[in-house]
Design an enzyme around this catalytic site. Sequence first.
Site, PDB file in Angstrom:
ATOM      1  N   CYS A  12     -12.743 -11.984 -12.567  1.00 20.33           N
ATOM      2  CA  CYS A  12     -12.385 -10.574 -12.720  1.00 20.33           C
ATOM      3  C   CYS A  12     -13.004 -10.045 -14.005  1.00 20.33           C
ATOM      4  O   CYS A  12     -12.823 -10.628 -15.077  1.00 20.33           O
ATOM      5  CB  CYS A  12     -10.863 -10.443 -12.766  1.00 20.33           C
ATOM      6  SG  CYS A  12     -10.295  -8.757 -13.106  1.00 20.33           S
TER       7      CYS A  12
ATOM      8  N   CYS B 270     -10.033  -9.138 -16.736  1.00 18.38           N
ATOM      9  CA  CYS B 270      -9.215 -10.131 -17.446  1.00 18.38           C
ATOM     10  C   CYS B 270      -9.831 -11.524 -17.501  1.00 18.38           C
ATOM     11  O   CYS B 270      -9.291 -12.404 -18.155  1.00 18.38           O
ATOM     12  CB  CYS B 270      -7.826 -10.215 -16.817  1.00 18.38           C
ATOM     13  SG  CYS B 270      -7.812 -10.911 -15.146  1.00 18.38           S
TER      14      CYS B 270
ATOM     15  N   CYS C 138      -6.900  -8.026  -8.345  1.00 18.25           N
ATOM     16  CA  CYS C 138      -6.640  -9.200  -9.170  1.00 18.25           C
ATOM     17  C   CYS C 138      -5.131  -9.259  -9.374  1.00 18.25           C
ATOM     18  O   CYS C 138      -4.512  -8.277  -9.792  1.00 18.25           O
ATOM     19  CB  CYS C 138      -7.373  -9.066 -10.502  1.00 18.25           C
ATOM     20  SG  CYS C 138      -6.969 -10.378 -11.674  1.00 18.25           S
TER      21      CYS C 138
ATOM     22  N   CYS D  64     -14.904  -8.701   0.706  1.00 24.45           N
ATOM     23  CA  CYS D  64     -16.003  -7.799   0.392  1.00 24.45           C
ATOM     24  C   CYS D  64     -15.693  -7.164  -0.968  1.00 24.45           C
ATOM     25  O   CYS D  64     -14.845  -6.286  -1.066  1.00 24.45           O
ATOM     26  CB  CYS D  64     -16.109  -6.754   1.503  1.00 24.45           C
ATOM     27  SG  CYS D  64     -17.544  -5.715   1.407  1.00 24.45           S
TER      28      CYS D  64
END
Length: 139
Positions: free
Chosen positions: A58, A61, A107, A130
Amino acid sequence: MEHAKGNNPPPPRRLELDDAQWRQRLTPEQYRVTRQRGTEPAHSSDMCALFEPGVYGCVCCGTELFDASSKFRSKSGWPSFRQALAPGLIAHHYDSSHGMTRIETTCNVCDAHLGHVFPDGPEPSGLRYCMNAAALVKS
């Protein structure tokens, strides 16, 4: 997807920042995609054609989300994966925006919008995660 009914596994940890902190941490495009639930244009990233070993995390983070070995050529215009690294990393939510019904992925650690998951991927999962390249960082 069972998780989209509110049954998402607990995250391994949480990161919550205010809007000003996210804006300071991210580029304008990363912010638009991850914090405002945007979508980058199809085929706008070289990440679609990148098939090297590594891990995709991510951008907000740093949580590791996908192993490169689960990535595949979907020809959708966005990086696509068969599965997450582990349960609890990605949350699933019903998304009925833009006149469509889809499953949004975020996330589970920081709530960043990642993209959507569709039931038309290759086996063994049959799923196609995706993802927006702007929401990912590769290591």
